[in-house]
Write a protein that holds these residues in place. Structure first.
Motif, PDB file in Angstrom:
ATOM      1  N   ASN A 152      -7.932   8.749  -4.971  1.00  0.00           N
ATOM      2  CA  ASN A 152      -7.063   9.273  -6.016  1.00  0.00           C
ATOM      3  C   ASN A 152      -5.787   9.901  -5.464  1.00  0.00           C
ATOM      4  O   ASN A 152      -4.749   9.876  -6.126  1.00  0.00           O
ATOM      5  N   PHE A 153      -5.863  10.448  -4.261  1.00  0.00           N
ATOM      6  CA  PHE A 153      -4.685  11.105  -3.673  1.00  0.00           C
ATOM      7  C   PHE A 153      -3.595  10.098  -3.293  1.00  0.00           C
ATOM      8  O   PHE A 153      -2.454  10.488  -3.054  1.00  0.00           O
ATOM      9  N   ALA A 170       0.844  -1.197   0.000  1.00  0.00           N
ATOM     10  CA  ALA A 170       0.000   0.000   0.000  1.00  0.00           C
ATOM     11  C   ALA A 170       0.879   1.246   0.000  1.00  0.00           C
ATOM     12  O   ALA A 170       1.795   1.374   0.816  1.00  0.00           O
ATOM     13  N   SER A 171       0.614   2.159  -0.913  1.00  0.00           N
ATOM     14  CA  SER A 171       1.470   3.336  -1.075  1.00  0.00           C
ATOM     15  C   SER A 171       1.490   4.204   0.179  1.00  0.00           C
ATOM     16  O   SER A 171       2.528   4.761   0.533  1.00  0.00           O
ATOM     17  N   ASN A 192       0.563  16.157  -7.792  1.00  0.00           N
ATOM     18  CA  ASN A 192       0.748  16.746  -6.464  1.00  0.00           C
ATOM     19  C   ASN A 192       2.233  16.858  -6.112  1.00  0.00           C
ATOM     20  O   ASN A 192       2.671  17.847  -5.508  1.00  0.00           O
ATOM     21  N   HIS A 193       2.998  15.831  -6.492  1.00  0.00           N
ATOM     22  CA  HIS A 193       4.437  15.857  -6.213  1.00  0.00           C
ATOM     23  C   HIS A 193       5.117  16.974  -7.001  1.00  0.00           C
ATOM     24  O   HIS A 193       5.979  17.688  -6.484  1.00  0.00           O
ATOM     25  N   ALA A 246      -7.100  12.629 -13.432  1.00  0.00           N
ATOM     26  CA  ALA A 246      -6.686  12.841 -12.045  1.00  0.00           C
ATOM     27  C   ALA A 246      -7.691  12.312 -11.020  1.00  0.00           C
ATOM     28  O   ALA A 246      -7.307  11.954  -9.906  1.00  0.00           O
ATOM     29  N   PHE A 247      -8.979  12.255 -11.395  1.00  0.00           N
ATOM     30  CA  PHE A 247      -9.995  11.814 -10.431  1.00  0.00           C
ATOM     31  C   PHE A 247     -10.860  10.701 -11.010  1.00  0.00           C
ATOM     32  O   PHE A 247     -12.083  10.675 -10.831  1.00  0.00           O
TER      33      PHE A 247
END
Length: 380
Positions: free
Chosen positions: A278-279, A181-182, A289-290, A269-270
């Protein structure tokens, strides 16, 4: 009756009162500050290597090759063909093998196994270096007053890091997930940077006596401290977002710059539901975002650098010069990593750049709070 002196007597020939240790130095046990500082430097170097090995483990998809957590017996690698077959069979039961690596051979499995085993083994070694060092200084009563809790905190965070590492790995052993999991990876890397930052800060503080720190603090610059503290937090958040990018290989999807897939804001993106997922798991939004925070950190860093020009301490200003240089370098590395689809070697250099940047920001913050002594010629 005191002997009279001539008003024309040389100042240098006048008797000087004997100096004595300050109240702070007498009240607190100084301990083996230098030796503890060297020990912490060794730990610092090991944590840097640990972060690099962890990054390589993730980028080579090696993190799920060991499917069990054995803190003690796991230190012994497979020593026979039978044991290797057993480990490979365990790996065959997880989704990563079934859905992605079903054609993997035993020799290929051994390559990813050694990466993960080395990562875990290095963690054990770091814990051993901390435990032996702390025990040595504690038994000899050489830990300075007020530092026992700080050093114990490092050991506690190290133990917590091991537990979080397994919590991260366990997320990829069931269901249909191909990787860990990220968000768990981000927590794991984030804690590593917390440990690294604390060690860096402790090394800086142990470089001076308590009396010197107290004296230097009187000349600190509160406004600049607040600004560099904000930069430190923003850079740390950028590290977390970088971990999210690595966690889902988002750096290998949109490989154009400054646009993303030809758009300023990626169209996909969504696309995941619910929206908040999505985030963490949407490659488009995570990379966007990065990138966005990278621009913000760079611009804010230049603002902080400009504010540092008003400092009267040359060493402090030079510290911010290095922060600005590394900000530019890290930006270039980030862009290059995107354009070349995040090859392992370039991604690791980019990650190491984050380590250097965080440490330079911490050093600049330290010199802002505790300016170095300075004469007319320059810093002492």
């Amino acid at each position: 009756m005191a002997e009279k002196r001539s008003i024309f007597e040389e100042v240098s020939s006048a008797e000087k009162p004997a100096t004595s240790a300050g109240v702070i130095d007498r009240a607190k046990r100084p301990g083996a500050r230098g030796a503890i500082r060297v020990w912490l430097m060794v730990l610092f170097a090991l944590v840097v290597v640990m972060i690099a090995v962890g990054g390589a483990t993730r980028l080579t998809d090696s993190g799920l090759s060991i499917t069990e957590w054995k803190p003690v017996t796991g230190a012994i690698p497979p020593m026979s063909a039978e044991v290797w077959d057993e480990e490979f069979e365990k790996y065959k039961q997880i989704p990563e093998f079934k859905l992605q690596n079903s054609q993997m051979s035993l020799s290929e499995f051994k390559m990813i196994y050694w990466w993960e085993w080395g990562h875990r083994q290095l963690g054990r070694f770091i814990g051993l270096v901390w435990a032996l060092g702390f025990a040595y200084f504690a038994l000899r009563k050489q830990i300075p007053t007020g530092w026992t809790g700080r050093l114990l905190l490092l050991g506690g965070l190290g133990g917590l890091q091991g537990a979080i590492g397994w919590w991260m790995v366990s997320s990829g052993l069931e269901g249909t997930r191909l990787d860990v999991a990220s968000y768990r990876l981000a927590i794991h890397l984030g804690l590593a940077f917390v440990i690294l930052g604390l060690i860096c800060w402790y090394v800086l503080k142990l470089g001076r006596t308590e009396a010197q720190l107290m004296q230097a603090r009187r000349h600190g610059e509160p406004r600049l401290k607040r600004m560099v503290t904000g930069l430190m937090h923003a850079a740390y958040l950028q590290v977390i977002l970088g971990a999210l990018v690595a966690g889902i290989d988002a750096g290998r999807t949109y490989t154009d710059w400054p646009l993303m897939g030809g758009d300023v804001f990626p169209a996909l993106a969504f696309e995941l539901s619910p929206w908040w997922v999505n985030f963490f798991e949407n490659e488009a939004l995570v990379q966007f975002n990065h990138r966005l925070l990278g621009y913000i950190v760079f611009i804010f860093g230049l603002v902080v650098w400009r504010a540092s020009r008003s400092s009267g301490n040359r060493a402090t200003k030079r510290a911010y010069d290095w922060v600005a240089v590394m900000l530019f370098g890290q930006m270039v590395l980030g862009i290059g990593t995107v354009l070349y689809a995040a090859p392992v070697h370039l991604a690791l250099v980019h990650q190491f750049g984050a380590v250097v940047l965080i440490c330079l920001i911490l050093r600049a913050r330290f010199l802002t709070m505790y300016p170095s002594e300075q004469s007319v010629r320059g810093p002492a």
